[in-house]
Design a protein around this motif. Structure first.
Motif, PDB file in Angstrom:
ATOM      1  N   VAL A  29      17.169  38.169  81.339  1.00  0.00           N
ATOM      2  CA  VAL A  29      17.945  39.262  80.755  1.00  0.00           C
ATOM      3  C   VAL A  29      18.777  38.758  79.577  1.00  0.00           C
ATOM      4  CG1 VAL A  29      19.817  40.888  81.195  1.00  0.00           C
ATOM      5  CG2 VAL A  29      17.988  40.624  82.861  1.00  0.00           C
ATOM      6  N   ALA A  30      19.431  37.608  79.731  1.00  0.00           N
ATOM      7  CA  ALA A  30      20.238  37.056  78.649  1.00  0.00           C
ATOM      8  C   ALA A  30      19.375  36.717  77.442  1.00  0.00           C
ATOM      9  CB  ALA A  30      20.975  35.810  79.141  1.00  0.00           C
ATOM     10  N   SER A  31      18.185  36.183  77.690  1.00  0.00           N
ATOM     11  CA  SER A  31      17.291  35.843  76.583  1.00  0.00           C
ATOM     12  C   SER A  31      16.804  37.100  75.865  1.00  0.00           C
ATOM     13  CB  SER A  31      16.102  35.030  77.107  1.00  0.00           C
ATOM     14  OG  SER A  31      15.207  34.700  76.059  1.00  0.00           O
ATOM     15  N   ALA A  32      16.492  38.161  76.653  1.00  0.00           N
ATOM     16  CA  ALA A  32      16.038  39.412  76.039  1.00  0.00           C
ATOM     17  C   ALA A  32      17.158  40.090  75.255  1.00  0.00           C
ATOM     18  CB  ALA A  32      15.510  40.355  77.118  1.00  0.00           C
ATOM     19  N   ALA A  33      18.432  39.842  75.656  1.00  0.00           N
ATOM     20  CA  ALA A  33      19.561  40.467  74.965  1.00  0.00           C
ATOM     21  C   ALA A  33      19.995  39.678  73.740  1.00  0.00           C
ATOM     22  CB  ALA A  33      20.730  40.618  75.931  1.00  0.00           C
ATOM     23  N   GLY A  34      19.248  38.667  73.358  1.00  0.00           N
ATOM     24  CA  GLY A  34      19.533  37.934  72.139  1.00  0.00           C
ATOM     25  C   GLY A  34      20.220  36.601  72.347  1.00  0.00           C
ATOM     26  N   GLN A  35      20.469  36.219  73.596  1.00  0.00           N
ATOM     27  CA  GLN A  35      21.124  34.931  73.880  1.00  0.00           C
ATOM     28  C   GLN A  35      20.023  33.914  74.228  1.00  0.00           C
ATOM     29  OE1 GLN A  35      24.372  34.837  73.350  1.00  0.00           O
ATOM     30  NE2 GLN A  35      24.467  37.059  73.049  1.00  0.00           N
ATOM     31  N   ASP A  36      19.435  33.329  73.214  1.00  0.00           N
ATOM     32  CA  ASP A  36      18.313  32.428  73.453  1.00  0.00           C
ATOM     33  C   ASP A  36      18.790  30.977  73.522  1.00  0.00           C
ATOM     34  OD1 ASP A  36      19.139  32.280  70.883  1.00  0.00           O
ATOM     35  OD2 ASP A  36      17.164  32.452  69.952  1.00  0.00           O
ATOM     36  N   GLY A  37      17.881  30.090  73.867  1.00  0.00           N
ATOM     37  CA  GLY A  37      18.196  28.660  73.931  1.00  0.00           C
ATOM     38  C   GLY A  37      19.078  28.325  75.123  1.00  0.00           C
ATOM     39  N   TRP A  38      19.996  27.395  74.907  1.00  0.00           N
ATOM     40  CA  TRP A  38      20.868  26.945  75.999  1.00  0.00           C
ATOM     41  C   TRP A  38      21.799  28.042  76.478  1.00  0.00           C
ATOM     42  CZ3 TRP A  38      26.104  27.248  75.545  1.00  0.00           C
ATOM     43  CH2 TRP A  38      26.631  27.417  74.252  1.00  0.00           C
ATOM     44  N   LYS A  39      22.094  29.029  75.614  1.00  0.00           N
ATOM     45  CA  LYS A  39      22.985  30.117  76.005  1.00  0.00           C
ATOM     46  C   LYS A  39      22.380  30.961  77.115  1.00  0.00           C
ATOM     47  CE  LYS A  39      23.216  31.423  71.729  1.00  0.00           C
ATOM     48  NZ  LYS A  39      23.535  32.205  70.508  1.00  0.00           N
ATOM     49  N   ALA A  40      21.059  31.141  77.089  1.00  0.00           N
ATOM     50  CA  ALA A  40      20.413  31.921  78.142  1.00  0.00           C
ATOM     51  C   ALA A  40      20.534  31.221  79.494  1.00  0.00           C
ATOM     52  CB  ALA A  40      18.948  32.152  77.783  1.00  0.00           C
ATOM     53  N   TRP A  41      20.521  29.902  79.503  1.00  0.00           N
ATOM     54  CA  TRP A  41      20.675  29.163  80.761  1.00  0.00           C
ATOM     55  C   TRP A  41      22.130  29.134  81.233  1.00  0.00           C
ATOM     56  CZ3 TRP A  41      16.439  28.364  83.309  1.00  0.00           C
ATOM     57  CH2 TRP A  41      15.241  28.190  82.627  1.00  0.00           C
ATOM     58  N   ALA A  42      23.070  29.269  80.313  1.00  0.00           N
ATOM     59  CA  ALA A  42      24.479  29.230  80.709  1.00  0.00           C
ATOM     60  C   ALA A  42      24.916  30.508  81.422  1.00  0.00           C
ATOM     61  CB  ALA A  42      25.366  29.002  79.483  1.00  0.00           C
ATOM     62  N   TYR A  43      24.258  31.632  81.159  1.00  0.00           N
ATOM     63  CA  TYR A  43      24.663  32.898  81.784  1.00  0.00           C
ATOM     64  C   TYR A  43      24.499  32.885  83.297  1.00  0.00           C
ATOM     65  CZ  TYR A  43      25.833  35.566  77.634  1.00  0.00           C
ATOM     66  OH  TYR A  43      26.461  36.043  76.515  1.00  0.00           O
TER      67      TYR A  43
END
Length: 205
Positions: A29-43
């Protein structure tokens, strides 16, 4: 013992599976909402940490309302990601409101984690009882001792004047013979009087 270990192992495996799936759904969900890379794993890490902090407050603290509030918020985020990735949400065209929620989640998680981890919980209700049990028993009160009765003073001894005069002669004769003043025991022996009378006569000499 083996049955208990089997139950614990089953619960542990189930928890690992649920955590892995929820972790993956939050990442997607985080990756689809535009938070790609390490940010998607941090959510997903942020959501799980908030869940743990809320659960610890519910188990050890007394501010149950705050613990339940943040636990429901973190659980809603986790369940929302699971439901969203079950086909109810098009991950290719994520709505704007979901992008806003995902972008604002770090601030919400930081606020909740800070309030849960750094607010001082009140003392457990059983601490006072333990302190009272550990306190030494008060010393028993001893009965008051009666005050000692005063010793009555010995009655005054009246010495006849003639006896005093005779004692002076005896004392003078003793001084002439020995060169020293007569003492009370000697005076008593010479006069043949009791000790109180001898003391009274010696006081007049």
């Amino acid at each position: 013992m083996r049955a208990q270990l089997a139950r614990v192992d089953a619960v542990l495996v189930q928890a690992l599976i649920a955590a892995a799936l929820s972790f993956a759904h939050l990442h997607d969900v985080a990756s689809a909402a535009g938070q790609d890379g390490w940010k998607a794993w941090a959510y997903p890490v942020s959501v799980d940490l908030l869940l743990v902090a809320a659960w610890r407050r519910l188990r050890t603290g007394d501010a149950k309302a705050a613990g339940w509030c943040w636990f429901v918020i973190a659980l809603t985020a986790s369940l929302g990601a699971n439901v969203a990735t079950a086909g109810l949400l098009d991950l290719e065209q994520v709505p704007a409101w979901l992008r806003i929620l995902v972008a604002g989640w770090p601030a919400v998680a930081f606020l909740g984690g800070t309030l849960l981890a750094h607010s001082a919980p009140g003392p457990a209700p059983h601490e006072d009882t333990e302190d009272q049990e550990d306190a030494p028993d008060p010393a028993p009160e001893l009965p008051a001792q009666p005050a000692p009765e005063p010793t009555p003073a010995p009655p005054a001894v009246t010495v006849p004047a003639a006896l005093v005069e005779h004692a002076r002669k005896v004392a003078a004769e003793h001084r002439t013979r020995t060169g020293a003043a007569i003492d009370t025991p000697t005076l008593r022996a010479r006069l043949g009087v009791p000790a109180p009378m001898a003391d009274a006569i010696a006081a007049h000499l």
